[in-house]
Structure formats: structure tokens, C-alpha cells
Scaffold this active site. Sequence first.
Site, PDB file in Angstrom:
ATOM      1  N   HIS A   1      38.453  29.370  45.178  1.00 20.25           N
ATOM      2  CA  HIS A   1      39.310  30.322  45.878  1.00 20.25           C
ATOM      3  C   HIS A   1      38.448  31.031  46.935  1.00 20.25           C
ATOM      4  O   HIS A   1      37.239  31.189  46.741  1.00 20.25           O
ATOM      5  CB  HIS A   1      39.812  31.336  44.838  1.00 20.25           C
ATOM      6  CG  HIS A   1      40.833  32.302  45.325  1.00 20.25           C
ATOM      7  ND1 HIS A   1      40.528  33.415  46.080  1.00 20.25           N
ATOM      8  CD2 HIS A   1      42.173  32.348  45.142  1.00 20.25           C
ATOM      9  CE1 HIS A   1      41.632  34.103  46.329  1.00 20.25           C
ATOM     10  NE2 HIS A   1      42.649  33.475  45.788  1.00 20.25           N
TER      11      HIS A   1
ATOM     12  N   ASP B   1      34.414  32.221  37.634  1.00 18.50           N
ATOM     13  CA  ASP B   1      35.600  32.918  38.144  1.00 18.50           C
ATOM     14  C   ASP B   1      36.745  32.567  37.201  1.00 18.50           C
ATOM     15  O   ASP B   1      37.288  31.468  37.238  1.00 18.50           O
ATOM     16  CB  ASP B   1      35.872  32.450  39.582  1.00 18.50           C
ATOM     17  CG  ASP B   1      37.242  32.882  40.098  1.00 18.50           C
ATOM     18  OD1 ASP B   1      37.991  33.537  39.336  1.00 18.50           O
ATOM     19  OD2 ASP B   1      37.557  32.560  41.246  1.00 18.50           O
TER      20      ASP B   1
ATOM     21  N   GLN C   1      42.111  32.425  36.842  1.00 17.56           N
ATOM     22  CA  GLN C   1      43.219  31.619  36.326  1.00 17.56           C
ATOM     23  C   GLN C   1      43.039  31.299  34.846  1.00 17.56           C
ATOM     24  O   GLN C   1      44.023  31.087  34.132  1.00 17.56           O
ATOM     25  CB  GLN C   1      43.337  30.310  37.118  1.00 17.56           C
ATOM     26  CG  GLN C   1      43.740  30.492  38.560  1.00 17.56           C
ATOM     27  CD  GLN C   1      45.122  31.097  38.732  1.00 17.56           C
ATOM     28  OE1 GLN C   1      46.015  30.902  37.917  1.00 17.56           O
ATOM     29  NE2 GLN C   1      45.318  31.846  39.805  1.00 17.56           N
TER      30      GLN C   1
ATOM     31  N   LYS D   1      47.161  38.842  36.628  1.00 20.59           N
ATOM     32  CA  LYS D   1      47.521  37.449  36.304  1.00 20.59           C
ATOM     33  C   LYS D   1      47.685  37.245  34.805  1.00 20.59           C
ATOM     34  O   LYS D   1      48.033  36.162  34.344  1.00 20.59           O
ATOM     35  CB  LYS D   1      46.445  36.494  36.846  1.00 20.59           C
ATOM     36  CG  LYS D   1      46.369  36.496  38.372  1.00 20.59           C
ATOM     37  CD  LYS D   1      45.442  35.430  38.877  1.00 20.59           C
ATOM     38  CE  LYS D   1      45.016  35.657  40.304  1.00 20.59           C
ATOM     39  NZ  LYS D   1      45.991  35.186  41.292  1.00 20.59           N
TER      40      LYS D   1
ATOM     41  N   CYS E   1      44.867  30.221  49.287  1.00 20.77           N
ATOM     42  CA  CYS E   1      43.491  30.741  49.422  1.00 20.77           C
ATOM     43  C   CYS E   1      42.440  29.708  49.027  1.00 20.77           C
ATOM     44  O   CYS E   1      41.393  30.042  48.479  1.00 20.77           O
ATOM     45  CB  CYS E   1      43.289  32.025  48.604  1.00 20.77           C
ATOM     46  SG  CYS E   1      44.302  33.377  49.170  1.00 20.77           S
TER      47      CYS E   1
END
Length: 413
Positions: free
Chosen positions: A130, A207, A210, A233, A371
Site C-alpha cells: 500500500h 503492515d 488488512q 478496518k 492505493c
Amino acid sequence: MILNKQAGDFDVQAVRRDFPILGTTVGGKPLVYLDNAATSQKPRAVIERLERYYREENANIHRGVHFLSQEATTAYEQARETVARFLNARESRECIFTRGTTEAINLVASSWGGQNLQAGDEIVLTTMEHHANIVPWQLLRDQIGIELKIVPVQDSGELDVDAFKSLVGDKARLVALCHVSNALGTINPAKELIAFAHERGVPVLLDGAQAAAHLPIDVQALDCDFFTFSGHKVCGPTGIGVLYGKADILGSIPPYQGGGDMIDRVTFEKTTFRGLPERFEAGTPHISGAIGLAAALDYVTEMGHGVMQAQEQDLLAYATERLSALPGLRIYGTAPEKVSVISFIMEGIHPNDAGEILDADGVAVRTGHHCTMPLWARFGLTGSIRASFAFYNTREEVDILVAGLEKVRKLLG
Ligand code: PMP
């Protein structure tokens, strides 16, 4: 929430009633919300917790001796404990509240990178990152002359692990990669990659923006050095997220921002800083956000990742089968290990045009680059249509999406 925890007996209608917004209509049609990778919807437990905070507990934290300030401080620090349990962090002080994943990565780039990197050092990223895990490193590159090494992605959307291994070389100082791709849904073999990097003495930032919504996270088992996620999220509020970092690393790097609450003693000549976690939380934090996030994590934990995953994987399999049967539709991201995100293009049709026609039927999907511009460039595209499913979505909603896409084809194809 009324829930029979045995997978297969998942009462999705009962779960949907926990999310007031799912009852919304769009232009007279029931909302079909398939943009969960961008942000999830919020259960009543979170909405009511935020309301209760502002109705009964609101005060600034840490500096007050009065009753409300102590109530708010306790709730805020308990939220940190909840985050630590959710991530299985060794200690809650390893969990720093940030605005979200973006701020968490910028914090690491600025504080850790500023202290530990010099010209010629390499940071290993992947093609599927991202922008939030690309641009902070580019800013640093432009400041101090580090180099970015990019691990390629295969046609299936899986990471090229052999290339990864050859790119973590002598000059590598950090690997920063997504646990799960927001555009392809690919679940990267994080544990294996982290172990490989560690054998070469290279720390890893994962990261988890998600991943946190779909997978149980255990930062100790993963052994990642940093892990980031965004509350919004995972059924939580916007504007709140978390940077997890191993205590010895976080404790040895300089503050990110200066201001109130992060200091020990200030004179005009010299300022000393507090320890973890306060040294990284300058100013009044997003108190209600942290408390709302804890309510969200409690909700998700109570439901159980196994139950959620079973429902999401069922939707992924069903939607993949139905979408694949549509003529001229191509799915990008077919890794065997993936979460319930499907990116696709329809031959001859611009994603935005499809998105607008779907919207007229109440179907919310995301269209565009998500993104991840470099990823789409790798596939020779500028973007896709992305349907992303949460545990509260249904097979009927997949059918409505498919009917909408058939309509798109009829109108534009
Ligand atoms: N990384 C990934 C993989 C993401 O999906 C996102 C959000 N789309 C981000 C980083 C950035 O998260 P936020 O905008 O919440 O800071």
C-alpha cells in the site's frame, strides 16, 4: 449478538442486526456493503461505547486528579491492555496508539529509520505494498540516501519468495511488508519471511492493516519487530490505530512528535522524555477512539476468528466461482492463501463506470488503484473493481453483486 459458535451454524442475520448501518437503503435498494477492505462497519457495541464515553466519562487523561479524568485514564489504559491481548504482545507498553497504520509506519520510518539508517542502506519492500508502506520510505530515501529494494509479485498475486531471499542482502537494514494485500487478498507467509530476515539480522515491520480484520494475530509467534493496524478496518472507529514494537527496539529510538504527556521534565535548556508507551503519544490522544477500538476488539474476539474466517472463506469461494463464470471478467489475485478480497476487471469496461452502475443498485464496491499503483502497473493496469467481504456479508449479497455486473455488461459491454 446471538451466535452459535460452531462454524456452519453461524447466524449471519443475527450478526447483521448488530450493525445498524446494514439496514440502510440506497436509492430505495438495500445497502450491499462490499467495501470492507477500505473500512468495516461498526457494531452497536462500539457505537454505544463511544456514546457512553462522551455521555459519562469524558475528560482529559493522565494529568487529572479529579474523578472523571481518572475514569477516562483507566478506560484508555485498559484499552491498551485489550490491544495487547488482541496482538498477544508481551507487554501493553509495546502498543502505541496512533492515528492508524499510516501514522504508525511514518513513526517507524522517522524515529527508527532516522536513528538507524544511513546512505547506502537498503529497505526491502514488495510490489504489493500500500502507498502507506512505500511513501514514508521514499521520503527517507530522499532525505538520507537509502535504497529501496522491491520484491516482485507473481502472476497469481503471490510474493516471489526466492526473490525475497536474494534481496535481503548484506546492506538490508529492514524488511517492511504487508501481512495481507489490500488489493489482491494474498496472505504472505509472514512467519517464514520474518525468520529468514532474522537469520540475517534484519528486523521486520509487518503492515497488518488488512490482516487484523481477518486473521488471529500473535506478534510473539510471528516474532515481527513492528506490527501496525488501523482500528477502522476491525470494526473500530476511524482515527485510531496501533503500532506494536518490541520493547527493546521502541525503548531505544527517539520520540516521533514532541509535546505534552511524552515528557518527563522540560526546561528551556533540556527536556527529558518518559518511557514507553507515553514517549510516542505526544498531546491529547484519541481517547474515545482507543476506548471504541477496545470495544471493537472485544466484539471480534467474542465472535472468534475461526467463525469469522469460516464465513468469509465461504463467501470468497462462492463469489470467486460466480464471478469467474461471468464472460470477460478476470480476477487478479488467485493465491491459494487469501482473504475475502476479490479484485477484477471487466474487459472493455472502466472500473469507475461499473462502480457507478452498481451503486445505483445499492452495491458498494471500490474502484480504482486502491492505493497500490505500483502493483497495478506490474499487471499492466491502472486499477480494478474490488469487492471485499466481511463476516456479516451473505451469499445473497454476492448474488446481487453478480446481477449488478450482468447489468453493467448489458449497459456498457
Ligand atoms: N496498509 C494496507 C495494507 C492498507 O490496506 C491500508 C488501508 N487501505 C493502509 C496500509 C493504510 O491504513 P490507514 O489509511 O488506515 O492508515
